[in-house]
Every structure is written in C-alpha cells, then in structure tokens.
Design a protein around this motif. Structure first.
Motif, mmCIF file in Angstrom:
data_model
loop_
_atom_site.group_PDB
_atom_site.id
_atom_site.type_symbol
_atom_site.label_atom_id
_atom_site.label_comp_id
_atom_site.label_asym_id
_atom_site.label_seq_id
_atom_site.Cartn_x
_atom_site.Cartn_y
_atom_site.Cartn_z
ATOM 1 N N GLN A 48 59.465 18.845 82.319
ATOM 2 C CA GLN A 48 58.417 18.234 81.507
ATOM 3 C C GLN A 48 57.076 18.310 82.216
ATOM 4 O O GLN A 48 56.050 18.589 81.602
ATOM 5 N N PHE A 49 57.077 18.063 83.526
ATOM 6 C CA PHE A 49 55.845 18.115 84.307
ATOM 7 C C PHE A 49 55.258 19.522 84.295
ATOM 8 O O PHE A 49 54.057 19.701 84.077
ATOM 9 N N THR A 50 56.090 20.521 84.503
ATOM 10 C CA THR A 50 55.626 21.913 84.522
ATOM 11 C C THR A 50 55.054 22.294 83.160
ATOM 12 O O THR A 50 53.989 22.911 83.080
ATOM 13 N N SER A 51 55.731 21.913 82.079
ATOM 14 C CA SER A 51 55.251 22.197 80.729
ATOM 15 C C SER A 51 53.926 21.491 80.462
ATOM 16 O O SER A 51 52.986 22.079 79.921
ATOM 17 N N PHE A 52 53.849 20.237 80.860
ATOM 18 C CA PHE A 52 52.624 19.453 80.668
ATOM 19 C C PHE A 52 51.451 20.107 81.387
ATOM 20 O O PHE A 52 50.394 20.325 80.808
ATOM 21 N N ARG A 53 51.625 20.433 82.653
ATOM 22 C CA ARG A 53 50.539 21.045 83.442
ATOM 23 C C ARG A 53 50.121 22.393 82.862
ATOM 24 O O ARG A 53 48.942 22.737 82.884
#
Length: 159
Positions: A48-53
């Motif tokens: 989720q963090f990678t997608s968000f960034r």
C-alpha cells in the motif's frame, strides 16, 4: 531505496517514544495516538505504501506549495499546511520541514488518523474508523474544489 533494517530501527524508536510518553502520562490518562509518518506505516503495509508513493499526487503535494511559496505571503504559505502536510495544527502534527520532515506531505495518517498506537499494537482498532468522503471533505471541500479544480477520489492511488 530504503533499507528494511533502518526502517525497523526508526519504527522501534517511534514505538518506544510513544510508549514512554504514554507511561509518563500516567496510567489513568487515556491513550492518545501521535503521528509517526507514512514511512512507519510502510514497514508493515509495504504494498500500500509503495502504491501510495507512486500513484497518489498528495504523497508529494508539499512540493507544489513549495514551488508557489515565492508568490505567497508567509501567512498564505502556512495556510496551505492544513491540506498539504500531515497533522498540521494538531498535537504531534507537522510543524516545519526542519522539525517534522516525516510529516511534510499528506500521508496515511491524514485518512487513517495518528498511527503510533497502531504501529505499536498492530490492532486496526487503534486507527480512525472507516475512511469516507467526509474524511476527504476536510480538504476537498466545495470551496477548494471550485478554487483549485480538484475532487476527492476515494482510494485513488492510495491502496
């Protein structure tokens, strides 16, 4: 690329500081979450963090107001912080790039609430309830939508 060991060390420090603060406040005091920054969330929620960034414009929106800073008064610039940082004006939220660099962009905690208790426990109940359009309306109000030409897109690029 961030190293897993560095992140785990930072997360451990945040959790220990939050625990020390809770202990110091006394057993009778209600537990209060503080902001920890999206990097901490990324330790467990890496996809989720990678997608968000990668996909969310708000993940980098402080840069937009920084580019406009020369055209703004200091008061106008600070007025942008409420929507272009994490937790500005709230206890433990963004203060300045120098003091709270991990909170310089709107991150996970803008929608999910301060994350220190959740980071320590892993319990989803330690986060703000379900994210809804009302959560988005804090910044994506009709006035701002008209002024800046954007609209809330629930889950757009976030998960």
């Amino acid at each position: 690329m961030r190293r897993r060991g560095d992140h785990l060390f930072r997360t451990a420090i945040v959790v220990l500081l939050a625990a020390a603060g809770a202990f110091h406040a006394g057993a009778a005091a209600e537990r209060q979450a503080v902001y920890v920054g999206s990097e901490t969330c990324g330790g467990c929620h890496e996809a989720q963090f990678t997608s968000f960034r990668a996909n969310s414009k708000k993940a980098h929106s402080y840069e937009n107001i920084r580019k406009m800073q020369k055209k703004l008064t200091p008061e106008e610039f600070r007025g942008c912080f409420k929507c272009h940082t994490t937790g500005h004006g709230e206890p433990g939220g963004f203060v300045s790039i120098e003091e709270t660099p991990a909170l310089q962009n709107p991150g996970c905690e803008v929608c999910h609430g301060p994350g220190s208790l959740h980071a320590a426990s892993g319990d989803p109940a330690d986060l703000t309830g379900r994210v809804s359009l009302q959560t988005c309306a804090k910044c994506h109000s009709s006035e701002r939508v008209a002024a800046f030409g954007f609209k809330p897109m629930l889950y757009a690029g976030a998960h």
